[in-house]
Design a protein around this motif. Structure first.
Motif, PDB file in Angstrom:
ATOM      1  N   GLY A 133       0.877  -1.160   0.000  1.00 28.11           N
ATOM      2  CA  GLY A 133       0.000   0.000   0.000  1.00 28.11           C
ATOM      3  C   GLY A 133       0.911   1.204   0.000  1.00 28.11           C
ATOM      4  N   MET A 134       0.956   1.896   1.137  1.00 33.76           N
ATOM      5  CA  MET A 134       1.944   2.963   1.300  1.00 33.76           C
ATOM      6  C   MET A 134       3.350   2.412   1.193  1.00 33.76           C
ATOM      7  SD  MET A 134       1.281   5.595   4.308  1.00 33.76           S
ATOM      8  CE  MET A 134       0.163   4.597   5.230  1.00 33.76           C
ATOM      9  N   GLY A 135       3.520   1.215   1.732  1.00 32.39           N
ATOM     10  CA  GLY A 135       4.828   0.561   1.688  1.00 32.39           C
ATOM     11  C   GLY A 135       4.840  -0.454   0.563  1.00 32.39           C
ATOM     12  N   PRO A 136       6.046  -0.921   0.191  1.00 32.75           N
ATOM     13  CA  PRO A 136       6.117  -1.866  -0.932  1.00 32.75           C
ATOM     14  C   PRO A 136       5.454  -3.204  -0.622  1.00 32.75           C
ATOM     15  CG  PRO A 136       8.262  -1.570   0.097  1.00 32.75           C
ATOM     16  CD  PRO A 136       7.352  -0.583   0.737  1.00 32.75           C
ATOM     17  N   ALA A 137       5.045  -3.884  -1.687  1.00 32.66           N
ATOM     18  CA  ALA A 137       4.477  -5.219  -1.549  1.00 32.66           C
ATOM     19  C   ALA A 137       5.554  -6.174  -1.052  1.00 32.66           C
ATOM     20  CB  ALA A 137       3.926  -5.683  -2.885  1.00 32.66           C
ATOM     21  N   LEU A 138       5.142  -7.157  -0.254  1.00 35.13           N
ATOM     22  CA  LEU A 138       6.112  -8.110   0.298  1.00 35.13           C
ATOM     23  C   LEU A 138       5.932  -9.500  -0.286  1.00 35.13           C
ATOM     24  CD1 LEU A 138       5.763  -7.038   4.022  1.00 35.13           C
ATOM     25  CD2 LEU A 138       7.458  -6.271   2.379  1.00 35.13           C
ATOM     26  N   MET A 139       4.849  -9.677  -1.088  1.00 32.15           N
ATOM     27  CA  MET A 139       4.597 -11.029  -1.575  1.00 32.15           C
ATOM     28  C   MET A 139       5.039 -11.194  -3.030  1.00 32.15           C
ATOM     29  SD  MET A 139       0.533 -10.586  -1.170  1.00 32.15           S
ATOM     30  CE  MET A 139       0.023 -12.199  -1.692  1.00 32.15           C
ATOM     31  N   ASP A 140       5.657 -10.167  -3.601  1.00 32.85           N
ATOM     32  CA  ASP A 140       6.169 -10.351  -4.968  1.00 32.85           C
ATOM     33  C   ASP A 140       7.648 -10.743  -4.882  1.00 32.85           C
ATOM     34  OD1 ASP A 140       7.421  -8.070  -4.216  1.00 32.85           O
ATOM     35  OD2 ASP A 140       6.300  -6.732  -5.547  1.00 32.85           O
ATOM     36  N   GLU A 141       8.312 -10.793  -6.050  1.00 28.00           N
ATOM     37  CA  GLU A 141       9.709 -11.231  -6.001  1.00 28.00           C
ATOM     38  C   GLU A 141      10.687 -10.059  -6.104  1.00 28.00           C
ATOM     39  OE1 GLU A 141       9.712 -12.447 -10.729  1.00 28.00           O
ATOM     40  OE2 GLU A 141      10.098 -13.959  -9.193  1.00 28.00           O
ATOM     41  N   LYS A 142      10.162  -8.846  -5.945  1.00 31.34           N
ATOM     42  CA  LYS A 142      11.060  -7.684  -5.995  1.00 31.34           C
ATOM     43  C   LYS A 142      11.528  -7.361  -4.583  1.00 31.34           C
ATOM     44  CE  LYS A 142       9.036  -5.341  -9.971  1.00 31.34           C
ATOM     45  NZ  LYS A 142       7.564  -5.286  -9.913  1.00 31.34           N
ATOM     46  N   TRP A 143      12.809  -7.288  -4.389  1.00 32.64           N
ATOM     47  CA  TRP A 143      13.376  -6.969  -3.077  1.00 32.64           C
ATOM     48  C   TRP A 143      14.304  -5.781  -3.254  1.00 32.64           C
ATOM     49  CZ3 TRP A 143      11.348  -9.413   1.020  1.00 32.64           C
ATOM     50  CH2 TRP A 143      10.690 -10.621   0.779  1.00 32.64           C
ATOM     51  N   ILE A 144      13.897  -4.603  -2.785  1.00 35.74           N
ATOM     52  CA  ILE A 144      14.719  -3.402  -2.971  1.00 35.74           C
ATOM     53  C   ILE A 144      16.045  -3.538  -2.237  1.00 35.74           C
ATOM     54  CG2 ILE A 144      14.767  -0.892  -2.704  1.00 35.74           C
ATOM     55  CD1 ILE A 144      11.683  -0.987  -2.608  1.00 35.74           C
ATOM     56  N   TYR A 145      15.992  -4.156  -1.074  1.00 37.78           N
ATOM     57  CA  TYR A 145      17.207  -4.239  -0.257  1.00 37.78           C
ATOM     58  C   TYR A 145      17.670  -5.675  -0.039  1.00 37.78           C
ATOM     59  CZ  TYR A 145      16.154   0.629   0.577  1.00 37.78           C
ATOM     60  OH  TYR A 145      15.905   1.947   0.406  1.00 37.78           O
ATOM     61  N   GLY A 146      17.330  -6.542  -0.952  1.00 38.19           N
ATOM     62  CA  GLY A 146      17.846  -7.900  -0.849  1.00 38.19           C
ATOM     63  C   GLY A 146      16.832  -8.831  -0.204  1.00 38.19           C
ATOM     64  N   SER A 147      16.861 -10.092  -0.608  1.00 34.19           N
ATOM     65  CA  SER A 147      15.841 -11.031  -0.171  1.00 34.19           C
ATOM     66  C   SER A 147      16.306 -11.905   0.987  1.00 34.19           C
ATOM     67  CB  SER A 147      15.441 -11.927  -1.343  1.00 34.19           C
ATOM     68  OG  SER A 147      16.551 -12.716  -1.719  1.00 34.19           O
ATOM     69  N   SER A 148      17.545 -11.744   1.448  1.00 37.26           N
ATOM     70  CA  SER A 148      18.014 -12.644   2.504  1.00 37.26           C
ATOM     71  C   SER A 148      17.373 -12.270   3.834  1.00 37.26           C
ATOM     72  CB  SER A 148      19.532 -12.585   2.616  1.00 37.26           C
ATOM     73  OG  SER A 148      19.900 -11.348   3.174  1.00 37.26           O
ATOM     74  N   MET A 149      17.318 -13.249   4.727  1.00 33.43           N
ATOM     75  CA  MET A 149      16.785 -13.009   6.069  1.00 33.43           C
ATOM     76  C   MET A 149      17.528 -11.859   6.732  1.00 33.43           C
ATOM     77  SD  MET A 149      14.578 -14.999   7.940  1.00 33.43           S
ATOM     78  CE  MET A 149      15.233 -15.883   9.356  1.00 33.43           C
ATOM     79  N   GLU A 150      18.852 -11.827   6.538  1.00 31.38           N
ATOM     80  CA  GLU A 150      19.665 -10.791   7.189  1.00 31.38           C
ATOM     81  C   GLU A 150      19.258  -9.405   6.691  1.00 31.38           C
ATOM     82  OE1 GLU A 150      20.883 -13.547   5.917  1.00 31.38           O
ATOM     83  OE2 GLU A 150      21.743 -14.569   7.644  1.00 31.38           O
ATOM     84  N   SER A 151      18.976  -9.310   5.392  1.00 30.92           N
ATOM     85  CA  SER A 151      18.592  -8.008   4.835  1.00 30.92           C
ATOM     86  C   SER A 151      17.254  -7.554   5.395  1.00 30.92           C
ATOM     87  CB  SER A 151      18.493  -8.083   3.313  1.00 30.92           C
ATOM     88  OG  SER A 151      19.675  -8.589   2.781  1.00 30.92           O
ATOM     89  N   ILE A 152      16.305  -8.485   5.470  1.00 33.24           N
ATOM     90  CA  ILE A 152      14.977  -8.112   5.961  1.00 33.24           C
ATOM     91  C   ILE A 152      15.073  -7.747   7.439  1.00 33.24           C
ATOM     92  CG2 ILE A 152      12.606  -8.894   6.235  1.00 33.24           C
ATOM     93  CD1 ILE A 152      13.162 -10.858   3.909  1.00 33.24           C
ATOM     94  N   HIS A 153      15.874  -8.522   8.171  1.00 33.91           N
ATOM     95  CA  HIS A 153      16.104  -8.230   9.589  1.00 33.91           C
ATOM     96  C   HIS A 153      16.673  -6.812   9.740  1.00 33.91           C
ATOM     97  CE1 HIS A 153      18.768  -8.223  13.166  1.00 33.91           C
ATOM     98  NE2 HIS A 153      17.771  -8.869  13.729  1.00 33.91           N
ATOM     99  N   ALA A 154      17.658  -6.484   8.896  1.00 36.37           N
ATOM    100  CA  ALA A 154      18.259  -5.145   8.969  1.00 36.37           C
ATOM    101  C   ALA A 154      17.239  -4.069   8.618  1.00 36.37           C
ATOM    102  CB  ALA A 154      19.463  -5.068   8.034  1.00 36.37           C
ATOM    103  N   THR A 155      16.365  -4.368   7.658  1.00 34.19           N
ATOM    104  CA  THR A 155      15.335  -3.393   7.268  1.00 34.19           C
ATOM    105  C   THR A 155      14.418  -3.081   8.445  1.00 34.19           C
ATOM    106  OG1 THR A 155      15.359  -4.226   5.010  1.00 34.19           O
ATOM    107  CG2 THR A 155      13.416  -2.984   5.683  1.00 34.19           C
TER     108      THR A 155
END
Lengths: 337, 177
Positions: free
Chosen positions: B89-111
């Motif tokens: 919505g306001m924030g990016p979709a999380l269920m597609d395959e686009k990852w602005i900052y990387g798809s690894s667990m570590e990247s999402i954790h850092a986000t």
């Protein structure tokens, strides 16, 4: 010797029955619903015991009796046959009468239970969560609506209507001293009317297995005289007491900065989480974590330092706090009377 | 000897069913885990945060308990306010395959922990580290990156039509008597 044995037996029975008394027992009723149910329990048990003894006797008598020697074992005896038929018919008739009678008793007891809260003036919403109870007092004036947790204060001698629902899984609300149990079902509202005849504290327990900490999901009904209850409601509506002393002030600051603020609410501060128990007047409650610990400074600290040790699997996470931080937060919470 | 073999075999097969998934509800050390240095820049080579793989990442990834805890926290912390159940919505979709900052667990954790430019707030100190890992594991599962045996199912209220037992009664056409 025989006398001694009978005294010992009587003492054992007395001690055993003592276990039926107390603040959480269906056999020690403290309200009209529970009295009705207790009477039903005793009547059912008594009648069924009598029937059981009679059936056992009827089975035992033919076993004991010696069969008569007939000269002609295969001869038909019309008189004996009709006697036996009569006995069976009478037994069947009695069974039917008893079953129908018990059903009717149960039906009328249910009607009495349903009538208890027909003129209830107070409505309380009880929402089950894994593993605590959210309690919301309804009022026509929105500013008088009160949310608290785990302890349900009610005016003694007045019927109270409870609206039961759940947010996660099925729970069951059971305060044996006051009423029978009723399930809390997600997406559905159940209505339970309770009434406590006298002031007192009655313990309740979740009665439907709901996960790891089902056993530690207790609640307390605190029945008070009307004036005391009204005073309690007015006190609970006040925002949280401002912290006094440097440690408690630091504690408030930490509470708002650390993970506590994500889930808990403290009225009068920016903390407004609604997914965990409301802590506005947490120190005024008698227990912590839905009846798991009694309220004290030490238990507060123990619960915050290691909730997964006190109540493994509970949704309160272990938060990384230093000793000083923990002390400050506990000092703050302790002041929230 | 012979007659004992079959019962023993059956018993050992039955006992194997007692194996249960571990539920690790405590951080590994009293001082938290997975503590990484605060980033000094938002630029990351290859969109990937150059950090050593945290062992939490691997153990949370395929664990049904931690994934469902992540799902619960996703609702509790109102991630849907911006990410709308993962649809965006306001924030990016999380269920597609686009990852602005990387798809690894570590990247999402850092986000989640440090936030990202243009909207994503930092939850450092607001969410305990383990719970951030649970959220990260759940976010990854939204786009099908978790084994289906462990991934949480879709909410009832997100289904295209209500489940069979919640459908209106045909006789009353949904009206209450």
């Amino acid at each position: 010797m025989k006398r001694l044995a009978s005294i010992a037996f009587a003492t054992a029975i007395a001690l055993f029955l003592q276990g039926c008394a107390g603040w959480q027992s269906a056999l020690d009723p403290k309200g009209p619903a529970a009295s009705e149910l207790a009477w039903l329990i005793w009547f059912f048990t008594g009648l069924c015991a009598v029937v059981w003894v009679l059936v056992m006797a009827a089975l035992a008598v033919p076993l004991m009796m010696r069969s008569r020697q007939h000269a002609e074992p295969l001869a038909l005896d019309a008189g004996a046959d009709s006697r036996k038929l009569r006995v069976v018919m009478v037994a069947v008739g009695l069974t039917a009468v008893i079953l129908v009678g018990l059903t009717l008793l149960s039906f009328f007891a249910n009607r009495t239970l349903a009538a208890i809260g027909s003129d209830a003036a107070l409505t309380i919403r009880v929402t089950g969560h894994q593993w605590w109870w959210e309690v919301r007092y309804e009022d026509a004036t929105p500013s008088r609506i009160l949310t608290t947790a785990n302890e349900i204060h009610i005016p003694a001698g007045e019927p109270v209507r409870l609206l039961l629902t759940s947010t996660d899984v099925i729970h069951s609300f059971w305060v044996p001293s006051l009423s029978g149990k009723l399930d809390l079902i997600p997406g559905r509202m159940n209505v339970l009317d309770i009434k406590a005849d006298k002031p007192g504290v009655y313990r309740g327990q979740c009665a439907e297995f709901c996960g790891a900490q089902h056993a530690n999901m207790g609640t307390f009904i605190i029945a008070e005289p009307r004036a005391k209850f009204d005073a309690w409601w007015n006190d609970q509506l006040q925002p949280a007491a401002a912290p006094t002393g440097d440690e408690a002030k630091a504690g408030e600051n930490l509470f708002l900065k650390r993970p506590c603020v994500m889930c808990h609410k403290i009225g009068g501060t920016p903390a407004g989480g609604t997914v965990a128990p409301d802590l506005t007047h947490v120190a005024s409650r008698q227990t912590l974590a839905a009846g798991t610990l009694t309220m004290s400074r030490g238990n507060l600290a123990a619960w915050i330092a290691d909730p997964q040790g006190v109540k493994p699997g509970s949704h309160m996470p272990v938060v990384d706090l230093s000793g000083d931080e923990l002390n400050a937060i506990v000092a703050y919470l302790e002041g929230l009377k | 000897m012979r007659p004992f073999v079959l019962p023993l075999l059956l018993a050992s097969l039955a006992l194997a069913a007692c194996q249960r998934e571990e539920r690790d509800t405590r951080p590994q050390s009293a001082f938290g885990s997975g503590e990484q240095p605060t980033p000094v820049t938002t630029l990351e080579p290859g969109g990937q945060r150059p950090s050593p793989t945290d062992n939490k990442a691997a153990s949370f990834e395929a664990n049904a308990f931690h994934l469902s805890e992540g799902k619960r926290l996703f609702g509790w912390f109102n991630c849907s306010g911006c990410h709308a159940n993962g649809g965006g919505g306001m924030g990016p979709a999380l269920m597609d395959e686009k990852w602005i900052y990387g798809s690894s667990m570590e990247s999402i954790h850092a986000t989640i922990r440090d936030g990202r430019p243009n909207g994503m707030p930092s939850f450092r100190d607001k969410i305990p580290d383990d719970q951030i890992w649970e959220l990260a594991a759940f976010v990854r599962s939204l786009s099908g990156n978790a084994p289906s045996s462990a991934a949480p199912s879709r909410n009832d209220d997100m289904m295209a039509h209500p489940s069979e037992n919640r459908m209106p009664d045909a006789a009353t056409l949904g009206k209450s008597p």
